[in-house]
Scaffold this active site. Structure first.
Site, PDB file in Angstrom:
ATOM      1  N   CYS A 159       0.689  -1.152   0.083  1.00 50.66           N
ATOM      2  CA  CYS A 159      -0.251  -0.105   0.148  1.00 50.66           C
ATOM      3  C   CYS A 159       0.796   1.144   0.029  1.00 50.66           C
ATOM      4  O   CYS A 159       0.175   2.464  -0.175  1.00 50.66           O
ATOM      5  CB  CYS A 159      -0.859  -0.013   1.103  1.00 50.66           C
ATOM      6  SG  CYS A 159      -2.111  -1.411   1.209  1.00 50.66           S
ATOM      7  N   HIS A 286      -2.689   8.142   6.433  1.00 55.04           N
ATOM      8  CA  HIS A 286      -2.964   6.946   5.788  1.00 55.04           C
ATOM      9  C   HIS A 286      -4.365   6.096   6.098  1.00 55.04           C
ATOM     10  O   HIS A 286      -5.162   5.762   5.137  1.00 55.04           O
ATOM     11  CB  HIS A 286      -1.757   5.751   6.355  1.00 55.04           C
ATOM     12  CG  HIS A 286      -2.087   4.262   5.665  1.00 55.04           C
ATOM     13  ND1 HIS A 286      -1.819   4.236   4.264  1.00 55.04           N
ATOM     14  CD2 HIS A 286      -2.208   3.105   6.275  1.00 55.04           C
ATOM     15  CE1 HIS A 286      -2.057   3.275   3.951  1.00 55.04           C
ATOM     16  NE2 HIS A 286      -2.269   2.288   5.103  1.00 55.04           N
ATOM     17  N   HIS A 321      -9.758   2.234   0.108  1.00 52.64           N
ATOM     18  CA  HIS A 321      -8.396   2.076   0.059  1.00 52.64           C
ATOM     19  C   HIS A 321      -7.985   1.563  -1.180  1.00 52.64           C
ATOM     20  O   HIS A 321      -7.995   0.268  -1.497  1.00 52.64           O
ATOM     21  CB  HIS A 321      -7.913   1.167   1.388  1.00 52.64           C
ATOM     22  CG  HIS A 321      -6.557   0.948   1.570  1.00 52.64           C
ATOM     23  ND1 HIS A 321      -5.674   1.825   0.669  1.00 52.64           N
ATOM     24  CD2 HIS A 321      -5.793   0.175   2.427  1.00 52.64           C
ATOM     25  CE1 HIS A 321      -4.575   1.530   1.170  1.00 52.64           C
ATOM     26  NE2 HIS A 321      -4.370   0.509   2.128  1.00 52.64           N
TER      27      HIS A 321
END
Length: 572
Positions: A159, A286, A321
């Site tokens: 990620c 995040h 996400h």
């Protein structure tokens, strides 16, 4: 010339818009793109996702790709974003002629969305994943967007991939290795990684609520975003002030309680930018919405900012996400916020985490001079970047030492017989679930470090053409055999390309720079070049480079090769 890196063009495709203007409008209206899945053929219809509101066929037609050409969603989303970024920068084939152009893309899914469609449907089905190289999607993005002559590079750090891609682009420009870099990332929704995250039990069945005390998990999204980077341009949309990548070195999927990797990345990004934490006007966190990640990031915030945190929000409540693409998607969102004087709201928030911070509910009419963008990945691969609205003051340029890079240790492991030596370093309990490529890579790393008299390297760079092939294939088999139910999370946990790099970091306690390259036959070349860069800038005194790959037979590892090298600068 002060060496300033500017962003001169941006392109984005995600759940809240197919271009920059649509994304901006959705952010200002506080409209989320998360909802029921429309295009992903999964049995898990109860799981909300952040899908791009176009079919793959529609995107192919926009790019002029024939309907009968099989192409990954990764590639077409990426090509659309690159094309928009180039257009904003005023670049076309004529203006790029004769320039050294690099396309750096972050992805982990790669072309897996295509692989899973054909897996098990051909006689040689188990061989299909061997063509699932992430680098292939980057090459397709270049071809479909008009960058066919660009040098392609693919970063696979889960990620944090896209933010690491942007950072690498900045380093290449500073080192005069390119005249222009297009950097970012692209990641589609796939049954593979939807089921992978579901097996870890970290998906929310409602819209995610980052930093809320009632949070239950994340919503997966998809998308692509790219930025055009140039050095010493007269003016830019925004400027890159500082950045850093550090490793949590704690666990493959969990984060440390105190957020060590996140803290180090934010601290070092601020140091490069030459500013204190009080200068930051907004943090794009995040903020995945998972219980552990949000608590860990909050702890890291407290270590950097104390009790006074600037405006902070997570835009994953809009986009979902977008995993490997998230760092680039959120970089574009940060620049849009700076240009238009607003702070994006965190949607769905109501109650603060004990000991945490309340995210902003949105503000307009603000002047954002400095923005921090965080992107954290599996294996504790943590990156942070500082964006500046105005050209930053010239910073001292690190000495780009011309000293010779020296190979001081080299070990390879290629046979089953050699693997027995791993018992010198790890117990049978630690290795019982490891595949051969994991064992071989760890053993080669431990042996090379021992030869050099090191217990922990300063930085770790890994290279692979195809990644964790056996684990990926076994997880595909698990999905097919069990109809997306009761799947083995250990297979998914070990399937990401940067699994080896993070495993070495965890077992050596290395909190330094950690990155993984996957660009076919050029993967090791990119890794060695990066190692040299870390040494010459003084970021590391030694760098461990580990290259690994495997081939399968009947879905299991047939042959494997792992080689670890230690590089230093030539001692005077």
């Amino acid at each position: 010339m002060d060496g300033t890196i500017s962003i001169n063009g941006m392109g984005i495709v995600c759940a809240i818009g197919d271009d920059r203007q649509a994304v901006l409008d959705s952010l200002l209206r506080k409209e989320s793109g998360i909802g029921p899945m429309q295009y992903l053929p999964s049995r898990h219809r109860d799981i909300p996702v952040g899908e791009v509101k176009m079919s793959t066929g529609q995107m192919k037609r926009l790019l002029g790709i024939a309907d009968d050409v099989q192409v990954s969603r990764t590639s077409v989303m990426g090509a659309l974003a690159v094309r928009e970024a180039l257009a904003q920068a005023g670049l076309d084939a004529a203006s790029l002629a004769g320039k050294r152009v690099a396309l750096i893309s972050g992805t982990t899914v790669g072309v897996m969305d295509v692989t899973e469609q054909v897996y098990g449907k051909t006689e040689e089905g188990v061989e299909v994943p061997q063509g699932n190289e992430c680098g292939r999607s980057t090459e397709e993005i270049a071809a479909f967007s008009g960058l066919g002559g660009a040098s392609c590079c693919t970063i696979c750090t889960a990620c944090s991939s896209a933010l690491n891609a942007i950072m690498l682009g900045c380093e290449m420009l500073k080192n005069d290795e390119a005249d222009m870099v297009v950097a970012g990332g692209s990641e589609p929704l796939s049954r593979y990684h939807l089921n992978g995250f579901n097996s870890l039990m970290i998906l929310d069945r409602q819209r995610c609520r980052p930093f809320d005390d009632s949070r239950e998990g994340l919503n997966l999204g998809e998308g692509a975003a790219f930025v055009v980077l140039e050095k010493d341009a007269p003016e830019g949309l925004a400027y890159i002030g500082g950045y850093a990548n550090r490793c949590d070195a704690f666990h493959q999927t969990a984060t440390s309680k105190d957020g060590d990797g996140a803290f180090l990345a934010m601290r070092d990004a601020l140091k490069m930018a030459g500013i204190g934490p009080e200068k930051i006007g907004y943090i794009n966190a995040h903020g995945t919405g998972t219980p552990d990640n949000d608590a860990s990031e909050s702890a890291a915030f407290r270590r950097v900012f104390g009790d006074t945190i600037p405006d902070m929000s997570s835009t994953k409540s809009y986009t979902g996400h977008t995993t490997s693409a998230s760092g680039a998607v959120e970089t574009v969102i940060c620049v849009l916020a700076m240009q238009n004087g607003f702070v994006p709201a965190s949607l769905g928030w109501s109650r603060m985490i004990p000991g945490g911070f309340a995210p902003t509910m949105g503000r307009t009419g603000v002047c954002l001079d400095y923005v921090m963008c965080n992107s954290f990945g599996f294996g504790g691969n943590d990156s942070s970047m500082i964006l500046c609205r105005k050209r930053p003051a010239p910073a001292p340029v690190p000495l780009r030492d011309a000293a010779q890079v020296r190979l001081v240790a080299r070990r390879s492991v290629r046979s089953d017989e050699e693997l027995s030596a791993l018992k010198e370093f790890l117990s049978p309990m630690e290795t019982r679930r490891m595949g051969k490529i994991m064992k071989a890579s760890l053993l080669s790393a431990f042996l090379a470090l021992r030869d050099r008299g090191l217990s922990c390297p300063d930085a770790i760079v890994t290279a692979t053409s195809r990644g964790m092939l056996e684990c990926s294939t076994l997880f595909l088999e698990d999905i097919a055999a069990n109809d997306e139910q009761l799947l083995k999370p250990t297979l998914f946990m070990q399937s990401t390309h940067n699994t080896i790099g993070s495993a070495i970091a965890i077992r050596t306690g290395c909190h330094g720079y950690n990155i993984t390259y996957s660009q076919g036959d050029r993967s090791l070349e990119w890794a060695v070049r990066d190692a040299a860069m870390r040494l010459r800038t003084g970021e590391a005194r030694n760098v461990l480079v580990c290259a690994f790959d495997e081939t399968l037979s009947g879905g299991r590892t047939a042959q494997f090769a792992a080689e670890s090298r230690i590089y230093t600068l030539e001692e005077s």
